[in-house]
Design a protein around this motif. Sequence first.
Motif, PDB file in Angstrom:
ATOM      1  N   SER A 163     -10.153  -6.042   5.133  1.00  0.00           N
ATOM      2  CA  SER A 163      -8.934  -5.523   5.742  1.00  0.00           C
ATOM      3  C   SER A 163      -8.603  -4.160   5.154  1.00  0.00           C
ATOM      4  N   HIS A 164      -7.951  -3.331   5.955  1.00  0.00           N
ATOM      5  CA  HIS A 164      -7.529  -2.025   5.442  1.00  0.00           C
ATOM      6  C   HIS A 164      -6.365  -2.195   4.465  1.00  0.00           C
ATOM      7  N   GLU A 165      -5.596  -3.259   4.620  1.00  0.00           N
ATOM      8  CA  GLU A 165      -4.484  -3.502   3.703  1.00  0.00           C
ATOM      9  C   GLU A 165      -4.984  -3.696   2.269  1.00  0.00           C
ATOM     10  N   LYS A 166      -6.082  -4.422   2.113  1.00  0.00           N
ATOM     11  CA  LYS A 166      -6.623  -4.642   0.764  1.00  0.00           C
ATOM     12  C   LYS A 166      -7.216  -3.359   0.186  1.00  0.00           C
ATOM     13  N   LEU A 167      -7.831  -2.550   1.027  1.00  0.00           N
ATOM     14  CA  LEU A 167      -8.347  -1.251   0.569  1.00  0.00           C
ATOM     15  C   LEU A 167      -7.205  -0.376   0.062  1.00  0.00           C
ATOM     16  N   ILE A 168      -6.136  -0.269   0.837  1.00  0.00           N
ATOM     17  CA  ILE A 168      -4.983   0.559   0.467  1.00  0.00           C
ATOM     18  C   ILE A 168      -4.303  -0.003  -0.787  1.00  0.00           C
ATOM     19  N   ALA A 169      -4.182  -1.327  -0.856  1.00  0.00           N
ATOM     20  CA  ALA A 169      -3.552  -1.946  -2.025  1.00  0.00           C
ATOM     21  C   ALA A 169      -4.354  -1.649  -3.287  1.00  0.00           C
ATOM     22  N   TYR A 170      -5.671  -1.726  -3.198  1.00  0.00           N
ATOM     23  CA  TYR A 170      -6.502  -1.415  -4.358  1.00  0.00           C
ATOM     24  C   TYR A 170      -6.306   0.041  -4.784  1.00  0.00           C
ATOM     25  N   ALA A 171      -6.337   0.944  -3.826  1.00  0.00           N
ATOM     26  CA  ALA A 171      -6.206   2.370  -4.140  1.00  0.00           C
ATOM     27  C   ALA A 171      -4.872   2.680  -4.815  1.00  0.00           C
ATOM     28  N   ALA A 172      -3.829   1.946  -4.479  1.00  0.00           N
ATOM     29  CA  ALA A 172      -2.486   2.232  -4.994  1.00  0.00           C
ATOM     30  C   ALA A 172      -2.134   1.464  -6.266  1.00  0.00           C
ATOM     31  N   ASP A 173      -2.927   0.483  -6.635  1.00  0.00           N
ATOM     32  CA  ASP A 173      -2.590  -0.392  -7.763  1.00  0.00           C
ATOM     33  C   ASP A 173      -2.750   0.335  -9.105  1.00  0.00           C
ATOM     34  N   PRO A 174      -1.652   0.565  -9.834  1.00  0.00           N
ATOM     35  CA  PRO A 174      -1.749   1.296 -11.098  1.00  0.00           C
ATOM     36  C   PRO A 174      -2.505   0.542 -12.189  1.00  0.00           C
ATOM     37  N   GLY A 175      -2.700  -0.757 -12.012  1.00  0.00           N
ATOM     38  CA  GLY A 175      -3.415  -1.551 -13.001  1.00  0.00           C
ATOM     39  C   GLY A 175      -4.917  -1.613 -12.780  1.00  0.00           C
ATOM     40  N   LYS A 176      -5.409  -0.948 -11.751  1.00  0.00           N
ATOM     41  CA  LYS A 176      -6.841  -0.973 -11.434  1.00  0.00           C
ATOM     42  C   LYS A 176      -7.478   0.372 -11.783  1.00  0.00           C
ATOM     43  N   GLU A 177      -8.792   0.423 -11.753  1.00  0.00           N
ATOM     44  CA  GLU A 177      -9.552   1.616 -12.151  1.00  0.00           C
ATOM     45  C   GLU A 177      -9.297   2.840 -11.263  1.00  0.00           C
ATOM     46  N   HIS A 178      -8.973   2.628  -9.990  1.00  0.00           N
ATOM     47  CA  HIS A 178      -8.880   3.755  -9.060  1.00  0.00           C
ATOM     48  C   HIS A 178      -7.779   4.748  -9.426  1.00  0.00           C
ATOM     49  N   ARG A 179      -6.581   4.280  -9.678  1.00  0.00           N
ATOM     50  CA  ARG A 179      -5.451   5.199  -9.924  1.00  0.00           C
ATOM     51  C   ARG A 179      -5.700   6.157 -11.079  1.00  0.00           C
ATOM     52  N   PRO A 180      -6.098   5.677 -12.279  1.00  0.00           N
ATOM     53  CA  PRO A 180      -6.354   6.640 -13.356  1.00  0.00           C
ATOM     54  C   PRO A 180      -7.535   7.559 -13.054  1.00  0.00           C
ATOM     55  N   ALA A 181      -8.553   7.045 -12.381  1.00  0.00           N
ATOM     56  CA  ALA A 181      -9.699   7.893 -12.024  1.00  0.00           C
ATOM     57  C   ALA A 181      -9.268   8.977 -11.041  1.00  0.00           C
TER      58      ALA A 181
END
Length: 163
Positions: free
Chosen positions: A78-96
């Motif tokens: 789902s695109h919702e899970k992709l967007i949620a991952y990208a926005a989650d400050p506790g995951k690798e994406h945000r700091p990267a």
Amino acid sequence: MSDKPIPGRRTAAADGDITVFHIGMRINRLRAVRSWWPVFTAMPRMLKELSDKDSGMLGFRILLGGPRVLYLVQYWDSHEKLIAYAADPGKEHRPAWAAFNRRMREGKGHVGFWHETYVVPAGSYESVYVNMPEFGLGAATGTEPVGRRGERAAERLKLNSAA
């Protein structure tokens, strides 16, 4: 996932909507390692984190788009899970992403970046793999014999023709 070809004609066993996410980087200046190396090394950490089945990422494929381009195709449920991952400050994406933006401002264009997202409704995609190992969407969702979904591409596509 086996690299051994599966005999015959197969199609992806995907059901429902699929989100396809393309992301890549281009090394514009090879000697500017400080600009592109952190971008290059961030993706494996994210992929490892996304290997959790609950993440929503179904699978991915890393490709080379030329001598200076690294290209990744991801399949999501789902695109919702992709967007949620990208926005989650506790995951690798945000700091990267924050670090990448800092380097982009300082790097004078030494590295390029792009992404594209496609939300594909159920019935609006089809696939065929002939004497291939599972690949692309088929690697992400598994495959099944073509006949179960239709022998021809037009049969496998079940587009909503209502206007």
